[in-house]
Motif scaffolding. Structure first.
Motif, PDB file in Angstrom:
ATOM      1  N   HIS A 101       0.830  -1.191   0.000  1.00  0.00           N
ATOM      2  CA  HIS A 101       0.000   0.000   0.000  1.00  0.00           C
ATOM      3  C   HIS A 101       0.872   1.253   0.000  1.00  0.00           C
ATOM      4  O   HIS A 101       1.861   1.327   0.737  1.00  0.00           O
ATOM      5  N   ASN A 102       0.475   2.220  -0.805  1.00  0.00           N
ATOM      6  CA  ASN A 102       1.114   3.534  -0.844  1.00  0.00           C
ATOM      7  C   ASN A 102       0.051   4.568  -0.486  1.00  0.00           C
ATOM      8  O   ASN A 102      -0.898   4.778  -1.248  1.00  0.00           O
ATOM      9  N   GLU A 103       0.192   5.203   0.670  1.00  0.00           N
ATOM     10  CA  GLU A 103      -0.833   6.113   1.171  1.00  0.00           C
ATOM     11  C   GLU A 103      -0.540   7.559   0.773  1.00  0.00           C
ATOM     12  O   GLU A 103       0.619   7.994   0.761  1.00  0.00           O
ATOM     13  N   TYR A 104      -1.609   8.276   0.471  1.00  0.00           N
ATOM     14  CA  TYR A 104      -1.519   9.682   0.079  1.00  0.00           C
ATOM     15  C   TYR A 104      -2.397  10.515   1.018  1.00  0.00           C
ATOM     16  O   TYR A 104      -3.453  11.030   0.630  1.00  0.00           O
ATOM     17  N   GLY A 105      -1.961  10.595   2.275  1.00  0.00           N
ATOM     18  CA  GLY A 105      -2.693  11.365   3.278  1.00  0.00           C
ATOM     19  C   GLY A 105      -4.124  10.892   3.400  1.00  0.00           C
ATOM     20  O   GLY A 105      -4.408   9.680   3.403  1.00  0.00           O
ATOM     21  N   ASN A 106      -5.052  11.855   3.466  1.00  0.00           N
ATOM     22  CA  ASN A 106      -6.472  11.507   3.572  1.00  0.00           C
ATOM     23  C   ASN A 106      -7.143  11.379   2.206  1.00  0.00           C
ATOM     24  O   ASN A 106      -8.368  11.271   2.120  1.00  0.00           O
ATOM     25  N   LEU A 107      -6.332  11.387   1.118  1.00  0.00           N
ATOM     26  CA  LEU A 107      -6.897  11.277  -0.228  1.00  0.00           C
ATOM     27  C   LEU A 107      -7.200   9.826  -0.605  1.00  0.00           C
ATOM     28  O   LEU A 107      -8.078   9.558  -1.426  1.00  0.00           O
TER      29      LEU A 107
END
Length: 303
Positions: A101-107
């Motif tokens: 998983h690569n997270e982009y803040g709350n986006l």
């Protein structure tokens, strides 16, 4: 791999053409020194490099990292063969778990996925280049031995595996140099078998079984300049592979298509809206079709 002059011939047909193995019908069992040709395993070693994952922020668009390499090496002495039997000795690898998983803040987050494993249609998926099924590779990773051979011959085979992905700084549906990436997490598990295959008799002998895994976790501060954004927060000294005391047979799904490279897909999963397939799988089967229908039923309009 050591050259064996006794095995060199001038038959216009290649070994692969003369001895095509039917993986659907192949017989598996554990190697038995008393029953089978005595293959002397002189040296067998496996390890993961004892160093941290290397992070590369030089690109304007992507974060790169390179994990420590998993390495397995075997040196063995194969006995003389007085018939025209064909043997292969090499490594077979399969993945039984992946979270990437690569997270982009709350986006939202992007995810590399194997539909077959997520829906548990199979217990493992073959992890090979896909060109020399089911072997991990086609060069140093497997030795082909074509009889007759009039004296025992020594061979060395080895395999190496590592993670070296490119992860966009911005969400993967955009093509921007802006950084919104905040967190990277990857955990993957593998089984590896050292095997001897009698291609003439369609028989696969399991000699060693081992398992290994790696966890990569990186924190990213998107407001910082490139070069100081990303920090490795997972263990800098990876766990070492485990050689199992008892061998395991290879699940049939790990000997069949698809390979991991052809099965994987990349999905962007926004916090609001519907998932978007960013990279489609090269292989399509009923499990993939079902998975895409369930998880990506509608395609949102990208503004």
């Amino acid at each position: 791999m050591a050259l064996n002059n006794d095995a060199i011939g001038y038959d216009p047909l290649t070994v692969e053409e003369k001895h095509k193995v039917d993986l659907n019908e192949i017989k598996q069992r554990f190697y038995d020194e008393k029953r089978d040709p005595f293959i002397e395993l002189i040296h067998f070693q496996t390890s993961i490099e004892r160093k941290p994952t290397e992070i590369d922020e030089t690109s304007l668009r992507v974060l790169k990292y390179r994990s420590p390499s998993f390495i397995a090496t075997a040196t063995f002495r194969f006995p003389s063969i007085h018939t025209n039997e064909c043997w292969k000795v090499g490594f077979i690898q399969a993945c039984d778990h992946m979270v990437f998983h690569n997270e982009y803040g709350n986006l939202g987050y992007s995810s590399w996925e194997f539909p077959q494993l997520i829906d548990r249609d199979v217990s493992m998926i073959n992890d090979s280049c896909g060109r020399n099924y089911p072997w991990y590779g086609s060069k140093n990773q497997v030795a082909t031995i074509q009889g007759p051979i009039h004296r025992p011959t020594e061979y060395t085979i080895s395999m190496r595996d590592l993670f070296a992905p490119w992860i966009p700084w911005d969400i993967p549906t955009y093509e921007s140099e802006q950084c919104r990436l905040t967190h990277v997490y990857r955990h993957q598990r593998f089984y590896v078998w050292l095997c001897a295959m009698n291609c003439t008799k369609n028989e696969l002998l399991i000699m060693r079984t081992l398992r290994w895994s790696q966890t990569i976790e990186i924190s990213v501060e998107p407001n910082l300049n490139r070069g100081i954004r990303a920090t490795l927060i997972s263990n800098s000294r990876p766990d070492q592979p485990i050689i199992l005391r008892r061998n395991l047979l290879i699940p049939s799904c790990a000997l069949q298509e698809p390979s991991a490279n052809n099965a994987q897909l990349l999905i962007w999963r926004p916090t609001e809206g519907y998932p978007i397939i960013v990279v489609h799988p090269k292989h399509r089967d009923s499990a993939t079709t079902k998975y895409l229908h369930q998880h990506c039923q509608r395609k949102p309009t990208i503004k």
